[in-house]
Motif scaffolding. Structure first.
Motif, PDB file in Angstrom:
ATOM      1  N   ALA A 231      13.147   7.867  14.758  1.00 45.55           N
ATOM      2  CA  ALA A 231      12.331   7.647  15.957  1.00 45.55           C
ATOM      3  C   ALA A 231      11.582   6.316  15.863  1.00 45.55           C
ATOM      4  N   GLY A 232      11.064   6.003  14.690  1.00 44.07           N
ATOM      5  CA  GLY A 232      10.391   4.720  14.501  1.00 44.07           C
ATOM      6  C   GLY A 232      11.337   3.553  14.697  1.00 44.07           C
ATOM      7  N   ALA A 233      12.562   3.702  14.208  1.00 42.45           N
ATOM      8  CA  ALA A 233      13.557   2.628  14.366  1.00 42.45           C
ATOM      9  C   ALA A 233      13.916   2.409  15.826  1.00 42.45           C
ATOM     10  N   VAL A 234      13.764   3.437  16.657  1.00 36.39           N
ATOM     11  CA  VAL A 234      14.058   3.312  18.084  1.00 36.39           C
ATOM     12  C   VAL A 234      12.835   2.793  18.849  1.00 36.39           C
ATOM     13  N   VAL A 235      11.650   3.284  18.487  1.00 34.77           N
ATOM     14  CA  VAL A 235      10.439   2.956  19.245  1.00 34.77           C
ATOM     15  C   VAL A 235       9.904   1.556  18.922  1.00 34.77           C
ATOM     16  N   ILE A 236       9.919   1.155  17.674  1.00 38.03           N
ATOM     17  CA  ILE A 236       9.325  -0.131  17.297  1.00 38.03           C
ATOM     18  C   ILE A 236       9.921  -1.303  18.072  1.00 38.03           C
TER      19      ILE A 236
ATOM     20  N   VAL B  63       9.233   9.920  -1.224  1.00 36.61           N
ATOM     21  CA  VAL B  63      10.115   8.779  -1.525  1.00 36.61           C
ATOM     22  C   VAL B  63      10.984   8.452  -0.315  1.00 36.61           C
ATOM     23  N   ILE B  64      11.531   9.479   0.329  1.00 32.95           N
ATOM     24  CA  ILE B  64      12.385   9.266   1.504  1.00 32.95           C
ATOM     25  C   ILE B  64      11.573   8.626   2.632  1.00 32.95           C
ATOM     26  N   GLY B  65      10.376   9.150   2.881  1.00 32.11           N
ATOM     27  CA  GLY B  65       9.530   8.600   3.942  1.00 32.11           C
ATOM     28  C   GLY B  65       9.102   7.173   3.672  1.00 32.11           C
ATOM     29  N   ILE B  66       8.742   6.891   2.447  1.00 31.17           N
ATOM     30  CA  ILE B  66       8.306   5.541   2.112  1.00 31.17           C
ATOM     31  C   ILE B  66       9.485   4.571   2.143  1.00 31.17           C
ATOM     32  N   ALA B  67      10.660   5.049   1.771  1.00 33.41           N
ATOM     33  CA  ALA B  67      11.847   4.183   1.871  1.00 33.41           C
ATOM     34  C   ALA B  67      12.094   3.795   3.328  1.00 33.41           C
ATOM     35  N   PHE B  68      11.980   4.763   4.242  1.00 31.41           N
ATOM     36  CA  PHE B  68      12.115   4.452   5.670  1.00 31.41           C
ATOM     37  C   PHE B  68      11.025   3.480   6.106  1.00 31.41           C
ATOM     38  N   ALA B  69       9.781   3.762   5.712  1.00 33.54           N
ATOM     39  CA  ALA B  69       8.654   2.920   6.135  1.00 33.54           C
ATOM     40  C   ALA B  69       8.795   1.492   5.615  1.00 33.54           C
TER      41      ALA B  69
ATOM     42  N   GLU C  90       4.525   2.727   9.536  1.00 29.32           N
ATOM     43  CA  GLU C  90       3.786   3.493   8.543  1.00 29.32           C
ATOM     44  C   GLU C  90       3.702   4.979   8.897  1.00 29.32           C
ATOM     45  N   ALA C  91       3.931   5.329  10.150  1.00 27.90           N
ATOM     46  CA  ALA C  91       3.829   6.729  10.568  1.00 27.90           C
ATOM     47  C   ALA C  91       4.732   7.624   9.729  1.00 27.90           C
ATOM     48  N   VAL C  92       5.940   7.197   9.465  1.00 30.21           N
ATOM     49  CA  VAL C  92       6.858   8.009   8.669  1.00 30.21           C
ATOM     50  C   VAL C  92       6.342   8.178   7.244  1.00 30.21           C
ATOM     51  N   ALA C  93       5.686   7.171   6.693  1.00 29.82           N
ATOM     52  CA  ALA C  93       5.124   7.290   5.345  1.00 29.82           C
ATOM     53  C   ALA C  93       3.980   8.297   5.327  1.00 29.82           C
ATOM     54  N   PHE C  94       3.107   8.273   6.332  1.00 27.81           N
ATOM     55  CA  PHE C  94       1.992   9.208   6.370  1.00 27.81           C
ATOM     56  C   PHE C  94       2.464  10.646   6.574  1.00 27.81           C
ATOM     57  N   ILE C  95       3.470  10.821   7.408  1.00 30.83           N
ATOM     58  CA  ILE C  95       4.003  12.166   7.612  1.00 30.83           C
ATOM     59  C   ILE C  95       4.636  12.676   6.324  1.00 30.83           C
TER      60      ILE C  95
ATOM     61  N   SER D 209       0.828  -1.211   0.000  1.00 34.73           N
ATOM     62  CA  SER D 209       0.000   0.000   0.000  1.00 34.73           C
ATOM     63  C   SER D 209       0.862   1.260   0.000  1.00 34.73           C
ATOM     64  N   GLU D 210       2.083   1.151   0.483  1.00 34.20           N
ATOM     65  CA  GLU D 210       2.968   2.311   0.486  1.00 34.20           C
ATOM     66  C   GLU D 210       3.375   2.703  -0.927  1.00 34.20           C
ATOM     67  N   ALA D 211       3.492   1.741  -1.804  1.00 28.82           N
ATOM     68  CA  ALA D 211       3.786   2.054  -3.205  1.00 28.82           C
ATOM     69  C   ALA D 211       2.623   2.810  -3.841  1.00 28.82           C
TER      70      ALA D 211
END
Length: 174
Positions: free
Chosen positions: A58-63, A124-130, A102-107, A23-25
């Protein structure tokens, strides 16, 4: 005619993860299509890129800290009770880990429309992280399953995780 093997919980988890990550694509295509005329692929503002990268970190730390909190299986738990608890825990934490990744993708998706130029690049940067976080924490790989097993069996109980993952999914209730 060859018969297909029955679906298992592991198969349905993989299908769910693939659908969620795919869905991110779709988000990226929507942004590229709608921001292309306004310079979606021009140089984005630095603050937007920094914000998206910060949310990704932040997602990489929190997850890992929150996404693998599972109820421990007690040593004397009945097998059927254990199977039910393990299945619920797997489903809920998979969705939780996906939502956090997914939070980083939505932001980045929202920022793509806020910034004038470079919106598609921000997305693109956000979806790559997500996607990276999703494949690392959502996809039911051996690493993720081992981490889930460790959380479930931390008090000495047996999670029956492989048995649950290799069993057919429970029938839907009408």
């Amino acid at each position: 005619m060859a018969s297909a093997p029955p679906a298992t919980v592991r198969h349905t988890l993989r299908f769910l993860a693939a659908a969620l990550l795919g869905s991110e694509a779709v988000l990226l295509m929507a942004v590229a299509a709608t921001t292309g005329q306004r310079g979606g692929f021009r140089s984005p503002p630095v603050w937007a890129v920094v914000l998206v990268v910060a949310v990704g970190i932040a997602g990489a730390v929190v997850i890992p800290r929150v996404g693998y909190r599972l109820p421990a299986i007690k040593e004397d738990a009945a097998p059927e009770e254990t199977r039910t608890a393990v299945l619920r825990a797997i489903q809920s934490t998979t969705i939780l880990r996906f939502a956090m990744s997914e939070a980083v993708a939505f932001i980045s998706f929202a920022l793509a429309f806020v910034v004038g130029d470079g919106g598609a690049i921000v997305c693109v940067i956000g979806i790559a992280f997500a996607l990276g976080l999703g494949f690392w924490h959502v996809w039911p790989s051996d690493r993720v399953v081992t981490r889930i097993r460790g959380a479930l069996e931390r008090d000495g109980g047996q999670s029956l995780l492989d048995e649950v993952l290799n069993a057919p999914p429970a029938p839907r209730r009408s």
